[in-house]
Enzyme design. Structure first.
Site, PDB file in Angstrom:
ATOM      1  N   CYS A 184       0.818  -1.227   0.000  1.00 60.10           N
ATOM      2  CA  CYS A 184       0.000   0.000   0.000  1.00 60.10           C
ATOM      3  C   CYS A 184       0.847   1.271   0.000  1.00 60.10           C
ATOM      4  O   CYS A 184       0.338   2.352  -0.283  1.00 60.10           O
ATOM      5  CB  CYS A 184      -0.955  -0.009   1.189  1.00 60.10           C
ATOM      6  N   HIS A 211      -3.262   7.284   2.189  1.00 57.41           N
ATOM      7  CA  HIS A 211      -3.676   5.947   1.739  1.00 57.41           C
ATOM      8  C   HIS A 211      -5.062   5.692   2.339  1.00 57.41           C
ATOM      9  O   HIS A 211      -5.349   6.081   3.462  1.00 57.41           O
ATOM     10  CB  HIS A 211      -2.670   4.916   2.234  1.00 57.41           C
ATOM     11  N   ASN A 232     -10.196   0.094  -0.398  1.00 60.59           N
ATOM     12  CA  ASN A 232      -8.732   0.116  -0.388  1.00 60.59           C
ATOM     13  C   ASN A 232      -8.211  -0.520  -1.683  1.00 60.59           C
ATOM     14  O   ASN A 232      -8.288  -1.736  -1.850  1.00 60.59           O
ATOM     15  CB  ASN A 232      -8.239  -0.645   0.846  1.00 60.59           C
TER      16      ASN A 232
END
Ligand code: UT7
Length: 323
Positions: free
Chosen positions: A113, A250, A280
């Site tokens: 990520c 993020h 996500n």
């Protein structure tokens, strides 16, 4: 030293939008739980036969059009992904072929990520030294392909997507020299493998593998490590929260974003939030959020934007970009 400035931004989301209610039809979960614990309401999922490089190429084409730059003038392509089409060649090479960037060299970066900030930093090194002049930096992930759709603790959290930036290296005489990437800060701790990983690969077990996560533990690390990364980027640039126009985090959980907002007293209006719509998307969350906020006119030329992320590895990272 040259500076890497942003010339264009693009993004791509698959057309198939899956709501929490859709997921609840086949999994022991509810819209209420997902919204309350994560802020997620929907995610986009690839169609059969579509791959990461398809999304990345679409995002790249939009970024190139936004920059008004021809693919042939790109000399570097870096794709951040944990869901490459194949173990090799790199997804970046597939993107190169799909967009006709015939003069580029192309490779992938895997920092989960945090991957987009890592890729940005890698491209920045080439542009600053003049080893490349124009780069495409792409974050793209097809998380739906590595989810265990029977595991409610992970299946509801992720989506597919891609985002891209076109960067150009300019020297001090350039009118835009003060813009661009002012600093990037990368961190890893390989000791926390068990907290977030994919349990096998085609190379080690002849099957694709699934995401496994100790969510509560990762949540605690995320607040701590993202906090440290934000502090580092502000300190390195002699800035406070008040100097920053936009924070682009993020998008793993709205509660993590809100936690950072409270800790640093960052008004939520300065946070670019897409987790409700995209969930996500791993390496794609940040460039997709940049695309969205630039497109709707929130992020304006010259504004100061802080990027921050944390993910498997563990990896975490931050950057300051003057748009
Ligand atoms: O991008 C990479 C980095 N990733 C992250 O930063 C994610 C960080 N972690 C998180 O965002 C959160 O920890 C989660 C969203 C993953 C989980 O939220 P939580 O509040 O930490 O829940 P939990 O794991 O502590 O689980 C609480 C309860 C459990 O039930 P019991 O044991 O209390 O009866 C779970 O079994 O919620 C249950 N649960 C669910 N219930 C309905 C877990 N997933 C679900 C679900 N639907 N999808």
């Amino acid at each position: 030293m040259r500076r890497s400035i942003v010339r264009g931004v693009g993004g791509y989301l698959p057309s198939n939008c899956v709501t929490n209610a859709d997921i609840a039809k086949s999994l022991d979960t509810t819209d209420e739980w997902i919204v309350e614990r994560t802020g997620m309401k929907q995610r986009h999922v690839l169609a059969d036969g579509q791959n990461t490089s398809d999304m990345a190429a679409e995002a790249a084409k939009i970024a190139l059009a936004n920059a008004g730059i021809d693919a042939a003038s790109i000399d570097l392509i870096v794709v951040a992904t944990v869901t490459p089409d194949n173990p090799f060649p790199a997804t970046a090479a597939r993107v190169q072929a799909k967009i006709g960037a015939t003069n580029a060299f192309a490779f992938d970066v895997n920092a989960v990520c945090s991957g987009f900030i890592y890729a940005l930093s890698v491209a920045d090194q080439y542009l600053k030294t003049g080893m490349a002049k124009r780069a495409l930096v792409i974050g793209a992930d097809a998380m739906s392909k590595i989810l265990d759709w029977n595991d409610r603790s992970t299946a509801v959290l992720f989506g597919d997507g891609a985002g891209a930036l076109v960067l150009e290296g300019v020297d001090e005489s350039h009118a835009d020299y003060n813009r661009g990437i002012h600093s990037a800060h990368l961190f890893s701790d390989g000791g926390c493998y068990d907290l977030l990983y994919v349990d096998t690969t085609p190379a080690c077990a002849k099957q694709p593998g699934h995401v496994r996560m100790q969510g509560r533990e990762i949540f605690k690390f995320a607040i701590k490590l993202i906090g440290e990364a934000v502090e580092t980027v502000l300190k390195s640039n002699n800035m406070t929260v008040n100097d920053i126009d936009w924070f682009v985090p993020h998008q793993a959980n709205l509660r993590i974003i809100e936690g950072i907002s409270v800790h640093f007293k960052i008004p939520m209006e300065k946070m670019v939030v897409t987790v409700d719509k995209h969930s996500n998307t791993s390496a794609a969350t940040i460039p997709l959020a940049l695309w969205e906020a630039a497109r709707d006119g929130r992020i304006q030329k010259g504004q100061k934007v802080v990027l921050e992320a944390m993910g498997g590895g563990l990896t975490w990272a931050s950057a300051l970009v003057k748009w």
